[in-house]
Write an enzyme that holds these catalytic residues in place. Structure first.
Site, PDB file in Angstrom:
ATOM      1  N   MET A  20       0.818  -1.215   0.000  1.00  0.00           N
ATOM      2  CA  MET A  20       0.000   0.000   0.000  1.00  0.00           C
ATOM      3  C   MET A  20       0.854   1.268   0.000  1.00  0.00           C
ATOM      4  O   MET A  20       0.618   2.190  -0.772  1.00  0.00           O
ATOM      5  CB  MET A  20      -0.942   0.002   1.207  1.00  0.00           C
ATOM      6  N   ASP A  39      10.658   3.002   6.126  1.00  0.00           N
ATOM      7  CA  ASP A  39      10.107   1.702   6.529  1.00  0.00           C
ATOM      8  C   ASP A  39      11.001   1.151   7.644  1.00  0.00           C
ATOM      9  O   ASP A  39      12.204   1.457   7.697  1.00  0.00           O
ATOM     10  CB  ASP A  39      10.118   0.744   5.319  1.00  0.00           C
ATOM     11  N   VAL A  97       2.105  -2.261   9.493  1.00  0.00           N
ATOM     12  CA  VAL A  97       1.391  -3.492   9.822  1.00  0.00           C
ATOM     13  C   VAL A  97       0.040  -3.168  10.496  1.00  0.00           C
ATOM     14  O   VAL A  97      -0.087  -2.171  11.206  1.00  0.00           O
ATOM     15  CB  VAL A  97       2.296  -4.368  10.736  1.00  0.00           C
ATOM     16  N   GLU A  98      -0.979  -4.018  10.207  1.00  0.00           N
ATOM     17  CA  GLU A  98      -2.332  -3.782  10.740  1.00  0.00           C
ATOM     18  C   GLU A  98      -2.394  -4.241  12.206  1.00  0.00           C
ATOM     19  O   GLU A  98      -2.886  -5.329  12.524  1.00  0.00           O
ATOM     20  CB  GLU A  98      -3.345  -4.535   9.862  1.00  0.00           C
ATOM     21  N   LYS A 103       0.469   0.854  15.560  1.00  0.00           N
ATOM     22  CA  LYS A 103       0.044   2.128  14.966  1.00  0.00           C
ATOM     23  C   LYS A 103       0.004   3.221  16.034  1.00  0.00           C
ATOM     24  O   LYS A 103       0.461   4.341  15.815  1.00  0.00           O
ATOM     25  CB  LYS A 103      -1.325   1.964  14.283  1.00  0.00           C
ATOM     26  N   SER A 125      -7.186  -0.755   7.312  1.00  0.00           N
ATOM     27  CA  SER A 125      -8.351  -1.268   6.584  1.00  0.00           C
ATOM     28  C   SER A 125      -9.431  -1.739   7.544  1.00  0.00           C
ATOM     29  O   SER A 125     -10.579  -1.861   7.150  1.00  0.00           O
ATOM     30  CB  SER A 125      -7.935  -2.404   5.651  1.00  0.00           C
ATOM     31  N   HIS A 146      -8.132   5.853   3.524  1.00  0.00           N
ATOM     32  CA  HIS A 146      -8.136   4.417   3.192  1.00  0.00           C
ATOM     33  C   HIS A 146      -8.092   4.190   1.680  1.00  0.00           C
ATOM     34  O   HIS A 146      -9.076   4.390   0.975  1.00  0.00           O
ATOM     35  CB  HIS A 146      -9.388   3.758   3.813  1.00  0.00           C
ATOM     36  N   ASN A 196     -16.078  -1.860   2.709  1.00  0.00           N
ATOM     37  CA  ASN A 196     -15.943  -3.193   3.290  1.00  0.00           C
ATOM     38  C   ASN A 196     -17.185  -3.608   4.071  1.00  0.00           C
ATOM     39  O   ASN A 196     -17.431  -4.796   4.264  1.00  0.00           O
ATOM     40  CB  ASN A 196     -14.698  -3.287   4.175  1.00  0.00           C
TER      41      ASN A 196
HETATM   42  P1  NAD Z   1       2.701  -4.826   3.805  1.00  0.00           P
HETATM   43  O1  NAD Z   1       3.005  -5.935   4.728  1.00  0.00           O
HETATM   44  O2  NAD Z   1       2.801  -5.047   2.337  1.00  0.00           O
HETATM   45  O3  NAD Z   1       3.614  -3.561   4.171  1.00  0.00           O
HETATM   46  C1  NAD Z   1       3.778  -3.078   5.466  1.00  0.00           C
HETATM   47  C2  NAD Z   1       5.140  -2.408   5.538  1.00  0.00           C
HETATM   48  O4  NAD Z   1       5.233  -1.736   6.790  1.00  0.00           O
HETATM   49  C3  NAD Z   1       6.305  -3.372   5.483  1.00  0.00           C
HETATM   50  O5  NAD Z   1       7.233  -2.930   4.528  1.00  0.00           O
HETATM   51  C4  NAD Z   1       6.891  -3.360   6.880  1.00  0.00           C
HETATM   52  O6  NAD Z   1       8.286  -3.537   6.907  1.00  0.00           O
HETATM   53  C5  NAD Z   1       6.504  -1.985   7.355  1.00  0.00           C
HETATM   54  N1  NAD Z   1       6.351  -1.840   8.786  1.00  0.00           N
HETATM   55  C6  NAD Z   1       5.737  -2.682   9.662  1.00  0.00           C
HETATM   56  N2  NAD Z   1       5.764  -2.160  10.908  1.00  0.00           N
HETATM   57  C7  NAD Z   1       6.380  -0.959  10.813  1.00  0.00           C
HETATM   58  C8  NAD Z   1       6.685   0.088  11.752  1.00  0.00           C
HETATM   59  N3  NAD Z   1       6.339  -0.033  13.021  1.00  0.00           N
HETATM   60  N4  NAD Z   1       7.308   1.181  11.286  1.00  0.00           N
HETATM   61  C9  NAD Z   1       7.644   1.303   9.990  1.00  0.00           C
HETATM   62  N5  NAD Z   1       7.379   0.360   9.063  1.00  0.00           N
HETATM   63  C10 NAD Z   1       6.757  -0.748   9.468  1.00  0.00           C
HETATM   64  O7  NAD Z   1       1.221  -4.330   4.203  1.00  0.00           O
HETATM   65  P2  NAD Z   1       0.173  -3.549   3.296  1.00  0.00           P
HETATM   66  O8  NAD Z   1      -0.690  -4.534   2.588  1.00  0.00           O
HETATM   67  O9  NAD Z   1       0.875  -2.503   2.523  1.00  0.00           O
HETATM   68  O10 NAD Z   1      -0.755  -2.894   4.422  1.00  0.00           O
HETATM   69  C11 NAD Z   1      -0.361  -1.756   5.126  1.00  0.00           C
HETATM   70  C12 NAD Z   1      -1.554  -1.131   5.782  1.00  0.00           C
HETATM   71  O11 NAD Z   1      -2.545  -0.818   4.785  1.00  0.00           O
HETATM   72  C13 NAD Z   1      -2.279  -2.013   6.792  1.00  0.00           C
HETATM   73  O12 NAD Z   1      -2.790  -1.208   7.818  1.00  0.00           O
HETATM   74  C14 NAD Z   1      -3.405  -2.615   5.971  1.00  0.00           C
HETATM   75  O13 NAD Z   1      -4.497  -3.013   6.765  1.00  0.00           O
HETATM   76  C15 NAD Z   1      -3.773  -1.454   5.100  1.00  0.00           C
HETATM   77  N6  NAD Z   1      -4.459  -1.795   3.853  1.00  0.00           N
HETATM   78  C16 NAD Z   1      -4.069  -2.867   3.128  1.00  0.00           C
HETATM   79  C17 NAD Z   1      -4.751  -3.169   1.942  1.00  0.00           C
HETATM   80  C18 NAD Z   1      -4.331  -4.335   1.108  1.00  0.00           C
HETATM   81  O14 NAD Z   1      -5.159  -4.773   0.266  1.00  0.00           O
HETATM   82  N7  NAD Z   1      -3.113  -4.841   1.239  1.00  0.00           N
HETATM   83  C19 NAD Z   1      -5.799  -2.357   1.511  1.00  0.00           C
HETATM   84  C20 NAD Z   1      -6.146  -1.238   2.267  1.00  0.00           C
HETATM   85  C21 NAD Z   1      -5.478  -0.962   3.433  1.00  0.00           C
END
Ligand code: NAD
Length: 509
Positions: A20, A39, A97-98, A103, A125, A146, A196
């Protein structure tokens, strides 16, 4: 607070550069904003930056932007070591991370770094925007932003007001969303936000149908594509998203709504989730996959040949009677144009929300010869019919043969209040209405968000208005009466507009 979202030097900080975060970086840079990205995993932000540079380069090759603009966009992206370098950011968007604690910890730290008028936004999400903000020193500058995956292709972005979010924050996020060439939709914080939440109507009702033995998942997918007009059936969609995403999201939304029955999850999804049978990503889900990852779809059983000697169509439902008689006349069916069916006639009923059994018993018809036909949706690409539990095989086959005689495929499901499409679409409409009733979002925004974010052929309000609010209300009321399950109670927004005979889009003054 005066916040200039259109200033040329607007700088966005993006933290978390996974699927994302990198997409958000790309649309922000392409929208003319400066972007800082970081990151927690060493090297991850640089990898993501290189990926984004490649994507922007590809866009230029395809001609969707000039080479000059592409180079300028890439030049606006800066990788930084840590959030301590986010001091000059006007907005920080989090995509880590979710996890609520992670967060909250991140935003608490950001508050000590950024200026007091910097907007803090989360791309969560499934977590509550209000809850993430609750422990901040200034939760009023915090909002939800979002995006949908993959960000550059999915134009919708939900701008979410938490309980304490101030208006200028959401207004700024709406403007920034537009600068990113997105289609922002504003709403108030709610479990599953908007898209959603509405999406539960499609997947969960489909799962309930299959769990109840009404139809196979393959048949549900066929009906929702051919009859409902959806690009993908609910099970195909779950296969693509993966049950590791869909199942936890479903349980979270259900529990965040204090076990509201409308969002009740289903065991067939839970079991697959537990077993790790998640869909395409595990090469097995509801469907099996061949070596080329094409789903193995069982062929449809051929239509029987023996036509009925005579057919009688119940006039109880005037609209459905008219639709079916017109179709059967075109087909040259041996129609009985009399008040009651002869002793040997195939009996057809056209319920809206009722099952075949209820129609037969309440109308005093011979249930052994009764078949129900769904006439609420266009009967052009596929037709859905269902027997009572005691309909004799010859009559069931005769109805199937007759309705397939012009080459249109027919799905035979087991007795069901609302067949397949009636009940799934009515659930989508009902949830859409409850989103409007609770003032989470405006009806037209709900339709816009659902068509953009879920690719449905219509949003809930357009679906409801095309079918007719009184008929959607009837489907739900009948289901509620037959099942006695509050899951199917019509929402008050729908009930009022159905009674008044007005569009579901009619706002409350
Ligand atoms: P992802 O796992 O692809 O990426 C997350 C990134 O965050 C990773 O590169 C990780 O190293 C980094 N990270 C984790 N903890 C961290 C911290 N404390 N500080 C800095 N970096 C950190 O995940 P994603 O799919 O990109 O999802 C990210 C967010 O977006 C989540 O909250 C998820 O719920 C939300 N989201 C995801 C989607 C989807 O379809 N993938 C859609 C909408 C929203």
């Amino acid at each position: 607070m005066a916040f200039d979202a259109n200033r040329p030097d607007l700088t966005i900080g993006v933290i978390g550069t996974g699927a994302m975060g990198r997409g958000i970086v790309q649309v922000a840079a392409q929208g003319g904003m400066n972007v800082m990205m970081t990151d927690a995993r060493p090297g991850a932000a640089q990898e993501a930056r290189d990926f984004v540079a490649k994507m922007i380069g590809r866009a230029a090759e395809k001609g969707s932007m000039t080479a000059h603009d592409a180079a300028a966009a890439v030049g606006r992206i800066k990788v930084v070591e840590s959030i301590s370098e986010f001091k000059q950011c006007h907005v920080v968007i989090e995509a880590i991370v979710e996890n609520l604690d992670a967060k909250r910890q991140l935003f608490a730290e950001l508050e000590t770094i950024v200026s007091p008028d910097c907007i803090l936004a989360t791309n969560t999400s499934s977590l509550s925007v209000t809850t993430i903000a609750a422990k901040l020193k200034s939760p009023q500058r915090f909002g939800g932003f979002h995006f949908f995956n993959p960000v550059p292709l999915m134009r919708l972005v939900e701008v979410i007001d938490g309980l304490q979010t101030e208006d200028w924050v959401s207004q700024a996020l709406m403007a920034i969303g537009k600068r990113m060439t997105r289609e922002p939709v504003r709403l108030t914080d709610a479990p599953g936000f908007l898209v959603n939440q509405v999406g539960r109507g499609f997947t969960l009702e489909a799962a309930h149908l299959v769990h109840e033995g009404i139809a196979s998942f393959v048949d549900v997918d066929r009906v929702m594509r051919d009859v409902g007009g959806f690009r993908m059936g609910p099970f195909e969609l779950m296969e693509l998203t993966g049950l590791d995403v869909t199942q936890p999201a479903s349980e979270l939304i259900y529990n965040q709504f204090f076990q509201e029955p409308r969002y009740r999850p289903n065991l067939i999804m839970r079991a697959r989730y537990e077993a790790g049978v998640l869909g395409r990503k595990t090469k097995k889900g509801f469907y099996d996959y061949d070596a080329e990852m094409k789903p193995v779809i069982p062929p449809e059983p051929p239509a029987p040949k023996a036509m009925p000697a005579s057919v009688w169509v119940s006039p109880a439902d005037e609209r459905g009677h008219g639709v079916l008689i017109e179709l059967l006349r075109k087909m040259g069916a041996p129609l009985e144009n009399v008040e009651s069916p002869s002793a040997k006639a195939l009996i057809l009923v056209t319920p809206v929300g009722d099952d075949a059994t209820t129609c037969a018993t309440e109308q005093g018809l011979d249930a052994r010869r009764t078949m129900a036909v769904d006439t609420l949706f266009p009967m052009v690409k596929r037709r859905t019919i269902m027997p009572t539990p005691i309909t004799e095989r010859t009559f069931r086959d005769a109805a199937h043969a007759l309705l397939a005689s012009d080459g249109v495929p027919v799905t035979v499901c087991r007795d069901s209040p609302g067949f397949i499409a009636q009940r799934i679409v009515s659930m989508i409409v009902n949830i859409g209405c409850s989103v409007a009733q609770s003032r989470t979002a405006d009806p037209s925004d709900i339709d816009k968000a659902v068509t953009l974010g879920l690719n449905y052929p219509n949003g809930p309000f357009k679906f409801g208005d095309v079918l007719g609010p009184p008929l959607v209300h009837k489907v739900l009321s009948s289901m509620y009466r037959i099942y006695g399950d509050p899951r199917y109670r019509p929402n008050i927004w729908l009930t009022r507009r159905a009674k008044l005979g007005v569009s579901l889009l009619t706002p409350e003054p």
